[in-house]
Design a protein around this motif. Structure first.
Motif, PDB file in Angstrom:
ATOM      1  N   ALA A 233       0.818  -1.208   0.000  1.00  0.00           N
ATOM      2  CA  ALA A 233       0.000   0.000   0.000  1.00  0.00           C
ATOM      3  C   ALA A 233       0.857   1.265   0.000  1.00  0.00           C
ATOM      4  N   ALA A 234       2.028   1.198   0.626  1.00  0.00           N
ATOM      5  CA  ALA A 234       2.926   2.354   0.626  1.00  0.00           C
ATOM      6  C   ALA A 234       3.396   2.675  -0.791  1.00  0.00           C
ATOM      7  N   GLY A 235       3.669   1.632  -1.577  1.00  0.00           N
ATOM      8  CA  GLY A 235       4.023   1.857  -2.970  1.00  0.00           C
ATOM      9  C   GLY A 235       2.888   2.526  -3.726  1.00  0.00           C
ATOM     10  N   ASN A 236       1.681   2.097  -3.431  1.00  0.00           N
ATOM     11  CA  ASN A 236       0.509   2.704  -4.043  1.00  0.00           C
ATOM     12  C   ASN A 236       0.416   4.184  -3.678  1.00  0.00           C
ATOM     13  N   MET A 237       0.628   4.501  -2.410  1.00  0.00           N
ATOM     14  CA  MET A 237       0.549   5.881  -1.945  1.00  0.00           C
ATOM     15  C   MET A 237       1.657   6.739  -2.556  1.00  0.00           C
ATOM     16  N   LEU A 238       2.866   6.205  -2.599  1.00  0.00           N
ATOM     17  CA  LEU A 238       3.994   6.942  -3.183  1.00  0.00           C
ATOM     18  C   LEU A 238       3.737   7.247  -4.656  1.00  0.00           C
ATOM     19  N   ALA A 239       3.234   6.269  -5.390  1.00  0.00           N
ATOM     20  CA  ALA A 239       2.926   6.488  -6.801  1.00  0.00           C
ATOM     21  C   ALA A 239       1.842   7.546  -6.975  1.00  0.00           C
ATOM     22  N   GLY A 240       0.878   7.576  -6.045  1.00  0.00           N
ATOM     23  CA  GLY A 240      -0.174   8.582  -6.117  1.00  0.00           C
ATOM     24  C   GLY A 240       0.373   9.987  -5.951  1.00  0.00           C
ATOM     25  N   VAL A 241       1.334  10.157  -5.042  1.00  0.00           N
ATOM     26  CA  VAL A 241       1.947  11.478  -4.837  1.00  0.00           C
ATOM     27  C   VAL A 241       2.660  11.941  -6.106  1.00  0.00           C
ATOM     28  N   VAL A 242       3.471  11.055  -6.687  1.00  0.00           N
ATOM     29  CA  VAL A 242       4.231  11.408  -7.894  1.00  0.00           C
ATOM     30  C   VAL A 242       3.293  11.650  -9.076  1.00  0.00           C
ATOM     31  N   TYR A 243       2.317  10.776  -9.237  1.00  0.00           N
ATOM     32  CA  TYR A 243       1.402  10.867 -10.376  1.00  0.00           C
ATOM     33  C   TYR A 243       0.618  12.172 -10.342  1.00  0.00           C
ATOM     34  N   GLY A 244       0.172  12.575  -9.155  1.00  0.00           N
ATOM     35  CA  GLY A 244      -0.608  13.796  -9.053  1.00  0.00           C
ATOM     36  C   GLY A 244       0.213  15.061  -9.248  1.00  0.00           C
ATOM     37  N   ALA A 245       1.530  14.973  -9.080  1.00  0.00           N
ATOM     38  CA  ALA A 245       2.380  16.153  -9.218  1.00  0.00           C
ATOM     39  C   ALA A 245       2.815  16.415 -10.652  1.00  0.00           C
ATOM     40  N   ILE A 246       2.540  15.467 -11.554  1.00  0.00           N
ATOM     41  CA  ILE A 246       2.982  15.588 -12.942  1.00  0.00           C
ATOM     42  C   ILE A 246       1.852  16.120 -13.803  1.00  0.00           C
ATOM     43  N   SER A 247       2.176  17.049 -14.685  1.00  0.00           N
ATOM     44  CA  SER A 247       1.211  17.539 -15.670  1.00  0.00           C
ATOM     45  C   SER A 247       1.370  16.690 -16.926  1.00  0.00           C
ATOM     46  N   TRP A 248       0.410  15.817 -17.168  1.00  0.00           N
ATOM     47  CA  TRP A 248       0.542  14.827 -18.223  1.00  0.00           C
ATOM     48  C   TRP A 248       0.135  15.383 -19.577  1.00  0.00           C
ATOM     49  N   GLY A 249       0.925  15.058 -20.599  1.00  0.00           N
ATOM     50  CA  GLY A 249       0.601  15.464 -21.956  1.00  0.00           C
ATOM     51  C   GLY A 249      -0.319  14.470 -22.647  1.00  0.00           C
ATOM     52  N   ARG A 250      -0.235  13.208 -22.261  1.00  0.00           N
ATOM     53  CA  ARG A 250      -1.086  12.177 -22.849  1.00  0.00           C
ATOM     54  C   ARG A 250      -2.486  12.231 -22.268  1.00  0.00           C
ATOM     55  N   GLY A 251      -3.455  11.794 -23.057  1.00  0.00           N
ATOM     56  CA  GLY A 251      -4.829  11.756 -22.597  1.00  0.00           C
ATOM     57  C   GLY A 251      -5.046  10.666 -21.572  1.00  0.00           C
ATOM     58  N   PRO A 252      -6.137  10.745 -20.790  1.00  0.00           N
ATOM     59  CA  PRO A 252      -6.369   9.763 -19.725  1.00  0.00           C
ATOM     60  C   PRO A 252      -6.593   8.341 -20.234  1.00  0.00           C
ATOM     61  N   ARG A 253      -7.145   8.181 -21.443  1.00  0.00           N
ATOM     62  CA  ARG A 253      -7.372   6.830 -21.944  1.00  0.00           C
ATOM     63  C   ARG A 253      -6.048   6.111 -22.183  1.00  0.00           C
ATOM     64  N   ILE A 254      -5.099   6.784 -22.797  1.00  0.00           N
ATOM     65  CA  ILE A 254      -3.789   6.189 -23.059  1.00  0.00           C
ATOM     66  C   ILE A 254      -3.068   5.906 -21.743  1.00  0.00           C
TER      67      ILE A 254
END
Length: 388
Positions: A233-254
């Motif tokens: 679960a800690a890995g899940n939480m860590l990934a959530g922090v990083v993922y939310g901090a990035i401004s993604w260029g790809r669309g959500p489906r991809i």
């Protein structure tokens, strides 16, 4: 805490992970079937109206389940008692996500993604603390202590959340002044595709919980199962922090397809791990792949459905996870009893592989549709026209 506490208590009283998995599965199926209805009622009448009686009934149901388990009643009685315990699980997570979506309506998509990531991180914090706390209570205090804590925390937290009225949205019935019937969430094609994806994620949660508990029991260290699941679960939480901090260029489906492929690949070697460090490392990698799939799925929900059925849609996602978890704990429990914990770890792989195949086939339904807009008539216009 509910599933892992239930598994540990029932295994203690019956001596079978298969029976424990079946009882836990009933709670998951019951929740999956009842959660969308609760979400629809919350959309129509308000979250507080649904939440307050729900948390009281849930705590009472859990107390009854504890009493029956400790009395070593027949398995059918435990299965029957698990139905109301699962049906009354309060849908606080979907309610919070619905509040975020309402508060950020019209905001930039990146901000919506960040909010979804923030909510996922706070969810995963409970997945880090919950299993460790439940395992410590069940193994160090009393086999029923984990479920007692779950019931008490749910009651207290539900009441405190219901008291937060300044963030809740206006119920549809109050907003219109009349009864308004809206289509169900599953009538939106993209929601069905997301439900399939979340089913696979549920198999990861359920398969990991049972198999990790069985692995810890096999090596004579039952208390370490909570720690191993906490690492996942800690890995899940860590990934959530990083993922939310990035401004993604790809669309959500991809992004959803890519993260789901990574999740399926991460589940592939779990069955081959036979030591605590190896299993902890692989669990961490698997956890890192869960959050991106969850966050992107929730972001797509906000883009695909109207606000009138938003809470219901989020509860379908939660219910799908619960149903996948229910299937996984049952399958993993049976496999673990017969062949050992390493075979139980094949359940997350099978679940994510099947869900990935469905998601690939249905990927065309995850495209956000532009809602038709009616141009208002003015003097000199013949009639309003619909512009798609």
């Amino acid at each position: 805490m509910l599933t892992i506490s239930l598994v540990l208590l029932v295994e203690h009283t019956t001596g079978s992970y298969g029976t424990a998995g079946a009882v836990a599965a009933v709670t998951g199926v019951s929740m999956a079937l009842c959660a969308p209805r609760a979400g629809r009622l919350a959309d129509r009448y308000g979250q507080r109206t649904v939440l307050l009686p729900g948390v009281v009934l849930h705590s009472a149901s859990v107390a009854g389940l504890i009493a029956l388990a400790l009395a070593q009643t027949p398995v059918w009685a435990l299965l029957a008692a698990a139905v109301p315990a699962g049906a009354t699980v309060p849908q606080i997570g979907p309610m919070v996500r619905a509040r975020w979506a309402a508060a950020l309506q019209g905001a930039h998509p990146s901000l919506v993604t960040t909010a979804a990531a923030f909510e996922s991180v706070t969810d995963e914090f409970t997945f880090v603390i919950g299993p460790v706390l439940a395992t410590a209570l069940c193994t160090g205090v009393h086999p029923a202590a984990g479920l007692c804590a779950e019931g008490a925390l749910t009651l207290a937290g539900g009441i405190l959340f219901a008291a937060q009225r300044n963030t809740t949205s206006v119920p549809q019935r109050m907003a219109t002044g009349t009864r308004t019937d809206h289509p169900t969430a599953l009538s939106v094609p993209g929601v069905r595709a997301l439900a399939a994806a979340f089913l696979g994620i549920g198999t990861v949660f359920g398969g990991m919980q049972v198999s990790l508990a069985a692995f810890a029991h096999e090596i004579g260290r039952p208390g370490i199962s909570g720690l191993l699941y906490g690492v996942f679960a800690a890995g899940n939480m860590l990934a959530g922090v990083v993922y939310g901090a990035i401004s993604w260029g790809r669309g959500p489906r991809i992004r959803l397809l890519g993260s789901y492929v990574a999740l399926a690949l991460a589940c592939a070697p779990l069955w081959a791990a036979h030591t605590v460090p190896a299993l902890g490392s692989l669990g961490l990698v698997t956890g890192l792949c869960v959050a991106p799939a969850l966050i992107t799925g929730y972001t797509l929900v906000d883009a695909l459905v109207p606000s009138a059925i938003r809470t219901e849609t989020f509860t379908w996602m939660t219910g799908s996870v619960a149903f996948g978890q229910a299937v996984a704990v049952t399958a993993a429990g049976v496999l673990t009893d017969r062949f050992g914990s390493h075979v139980g770890f094949t359940v997350p792989l099978a679940g994510t592989a099947v869900a990935l195949g469905v998601l690939v086939v249905m990927r065309g339904r995850l495209v956000t549709r532009t809602r038709p807009v009616t141009a208002a008539g003015v003097i000199g216009h013949r009639r309003p026209v619909v512009v798609d």
